[in-house]
Structures are given as structure tokens and as C-alpha cells.
Design a protein around this motif. Structure first.
Motif, PDB file in Angstrom:
ATOM      1  N   THR A  42       4.374   1.132   2.029  1.00 13.73           N
ATOM      2  CA  THR A  42       4.407  -0.105   2.798  1.00 13.73           C
ATOM      3  C   THR A  42       5.121   0.151   4.125  1.00 13.73           C
ATOM      4  O   THR A  42       5.841   1.148   4.285  1.00 13.73           O
ATOM      5  CB  THR A  42       5.155  -1.217   2.049  1.00 13.73           C
TER       6      THR A  42
ATOM      7  N   ASP B 289       3.560  -7.290  -0.792  1.00 12.14           N
ATOM      8  CA  ASP B 289       4.552  -6.422  -0.161  1.00 12.14           C
ATOM      9  C   ASP B 289       3.962  -5.643   1.014  1.00 12.14           C
ATOM     10  O   ASP B 289       4.697  -4.998   1.766  1.00 12.14           O
ATOM     11  CB  ASP B 289       5.158  -5.450  -1.182  1.00 12.14           C
TER      12      ASP B 289
ATOM     13  N   ARG C  66       0.488  -9.804   4.565  1.00  7.67           N
ATOM     14  CA  ARG C  66       1.263 -10.863   5.209  1.00  7.67           C
ATOM     15  C   ARG C  66       0.557 -11.361   6.468  1.00  7.67           C
ATOM     16  O   ARG C  66       0.575 -12.554   6.773  1.00  7.67           O
ATOM     17  CB  ARG C  66       2.674 -10.361   5.531  1.00  7.67           C
TER      18      ARG C  66
ATOM     19  N   ASN D 276      -2.361  -2.582  -4.499  1.00  6.08           N
ATOM     20  CA  ASN D 276      -1.718  -1.887  -3.376  1.00  6.08           C
ATOM     21  C   ASN D 276      -2.571  -0.715  -2.894  1.00  6.08           C
ATOM     22  O   ASN D 276      -2.130   0.075  -2.071  1.00  6.08           O
ATOM     23  CB  ASN D 276      -0.321  -1.408  -3.751  1.00  6.08           C
TER      24      ASN D 276
END
Length: 297
Positions: free
Chosen positions: A126, A196, A201, A222
Motif C-alpha cells: 500500500t 487500505d 480511497r 488487495n
């Protein structure tokens, strides 16, 4: 002294004496003794501990900041001296956000052609993890967003702008469109990255601003490969960066549709610690990034 500072950095990463000792290739008693020797040399308590690590003291946090700089300079010096004798030799560690992973080869391939004695480790992480790993000297460089969330003390080379596409079956309700809006996408089931991830986001914010409320994806992962493999079945839809969709390849029944209203873009770039002198292997990677940025314009 340098080896004891390396111990301190390992402890900051692992928050556990046993795992930190293993990472440094020593026994736990040797590791603990090294930390105590460092405390005795500096005349301060660095670590709150009982039977296990609890936290760094205020003095320990300040020493940790100094340790990062000293260890980084020490590694860079050794790397430069080795390069003077043998050229660039060693392992370059790079971490990239999942959406930028397909671009890594555009850096590593020409790099290795010029410096064949350098090997690579490429990790998917990330954006937050990339910044932490850079700070703790776990990686040499990162490929991440450079204009959406704070980066801290890094040097950035802008590479390209990430633009977004709806990936969906041609037989889906939006599959025959030349473009779609974020408001329209907000009304269909999506599979997306986990929260995450900065890409998620960004997409969440765009969907909320389009009136879609809090996104509730039908599948989260992910891994972009997991998302793409579901989309390729023709029974799922997702929002992905244009370059990623182009790299992974579309089936004849899958469409990549531009998303407009608004046309959102975010910068992707290479980041390295903002230190001088820069380690030779990282400096060579920055040089390749600048060449790639010109080629991508």
C-alpha cells in the motif's frame, strides 16, 4: 556502533526482540546485549521493556531518527566505494502500489541492461506501507501516488497520470457506452481493492461525490489480478487505471470505458528518500525514471 544502530532499526520494524534478532542474523541474547551496549554508550534508556518490547522512550525515538540517517549514509558510502571498483553491484528493492506494478518493468528492464550486476526485489504494498518502508530503510524506492496524500521527506519523479476506466462486459447495462459517469457507476455492483489501498480511497471519494453514498463492493481484494480475473468472466465489473487495463489485456467481450464527469486523474511517480549524497543504485533508478517520464509524455 553501526551494527548496534542496525539493531535499533530492526527493532523499530519488528517491535519484537526475537524477530528483530532473527532479521539481523544473531541470537536474541546477542541482540539484547547489543541494545544495552548502545544505551550504555549513549547514556540513555532507549527502550521500555519487561519480558518483551513495549515501546521506545522519548530518547529512543530521537536516537532512532539519527540512526536512520547514519545507517543510510553508511550503506550509501559502502555502495559507492563498491561501485567505484566494480560498477553497480547489489540488490535494489522496490515497492509499488498494486495499480502501478505493470510499470515496474519499464524501469527495471533498461536499468538491468545498463547495470547487469544489479538484481531486484519488487514488492506489492500500500502507499502507506511504502512510505514506512522507505523511512525504515527496508526498500530503496517506491512507485506510488505523489499528489493525493502527504509523502513526507522524499524526492519524487512524476511518471504519468492515472486515468480511470470502467471494465465490464459488453452485454452489461453500461457495456455499449462510449463513456460513463461516476454517478452511473455508483449504481452498479463493483469489485474493488480493499479500503487500505489509496486507489480504493480515491474511487470511494469519487463515488460518494457523485451521490452514490458509501460504496459497498460485491468483492474486495488487495490484488489487481484477483479483481481482473473476476472481471474477465464477464459477470463482474470494476474500476481500474487505464494503463493497468491495457497491460493486463481485454477479452473480445470485455470493454474498457472512459469515466467522465468528472474526469479524475492522479499522478504516479517514483519516490526515494530525500538524502544527499544519494546511494548510487537509487540514483541510477532515478535517472531511468526521468527517461521514462519523457517517453510517457
Amino acid at each position: 556502533m553501526i551494527d548496534k544502530l542496525e539493531f535499533l532499526l530492526a527493532l523499530a520494524r519488528e517491535k519484537n526482540f526475537g524477530r528483530a534478532a532473527e532479521q539481523c542474523g544473531v541470537t536474541q541474547p546477542t541482540f539484547s546485549a547489543g541494545i544495552k551496549q548502545l544505551e550504555a554508550t549513549l547514556g540513555v534508556l532507549l527502550v521500555h521493556r519487561k519480558s518483551r518490547f513495549i515501546a521506545f522512550t522519548a530518547e529512543g525515538e530521537r536516537v532512532l531518527e539519527w540512526a536512520r540517517g547514519i545507517v543510510a549514509d553508511s550503506r550509501a558510502m559502502r555502495q559507492e566505494l563498491r561501485a567505484l571498483k566494480h560498477g553497480l553491484v547489489g540488490r535494489l528493492k522496490v515497492a509499488a502500489i498494486p495499480t502501478a506494478l505493470p510499470m515496474v518493468s519499464a524501469l527495471t528492464t533498461p536499468y538491468r541492461a545498463k547495470h547487469p550486476n544489479v538484481t531486484f526485489t519488487v514488492l506489492s504494498r500500500t502507499s502507506i506501507e511504502i512510505l514506512s518502508m522507505l523511512e525504515n530503510l527496508e526498500i530503496d524506492a517506491g512507485l506510488t501516488y505523489i499528489d493525493n496524500e502527504p509523502l513526507g521527506r522524499v524526492r519524487a519523479v512524476p511518471l504519468y497520470l492515472e486515468q480511470y476506466r470502467l471494465l465490464t462486459s459488453e452485454t452489461s447495462p453500461l457495456g455499449d457506452r462510449d463513456s460513463v459517469t461516476w454517478a452511473e457507476i455508483a449504481k452498479i455492483p463493483l469489485c474493488l481493492l480493499t479500503p487500505d489501498m489509496q486507489n480504493r480511497r480515491i474511487i470511494d471519494q469519487l463515488l460518494r461525490e457523485a451521490g452514490g453514498g458509501v460504496p459497498d463492493p460485491t468483492l474486495e481484494s488487495n490484488s489487481m489480478i484477483v479483481l481482473f480475473s473476476h472481471v474477465r468472466t464477464g459477470r463482474w465489473a470494476s474500476v481500474m487505471p487505464e494503463k493497468l487495463a491495457d497491460t493486463l489485456g481485454l477479452t473480445e467481450h470485455l470493454r474498457s470505458i472512459p469515466i467522465v464527469e468528472p474526469e479524475a486523474v492522479h499522478g504516479i511517480g517514483l519516490i526515494v528518500p530525500d538524502r544527499e549524497p544519494m546511494p548510487p543504485m537509487a540514483a541510477a533508478l532515478v535517472a531511468e525514471a526521468k527517461l521514462l517520464a519523457v517517453a510517457l509524455r
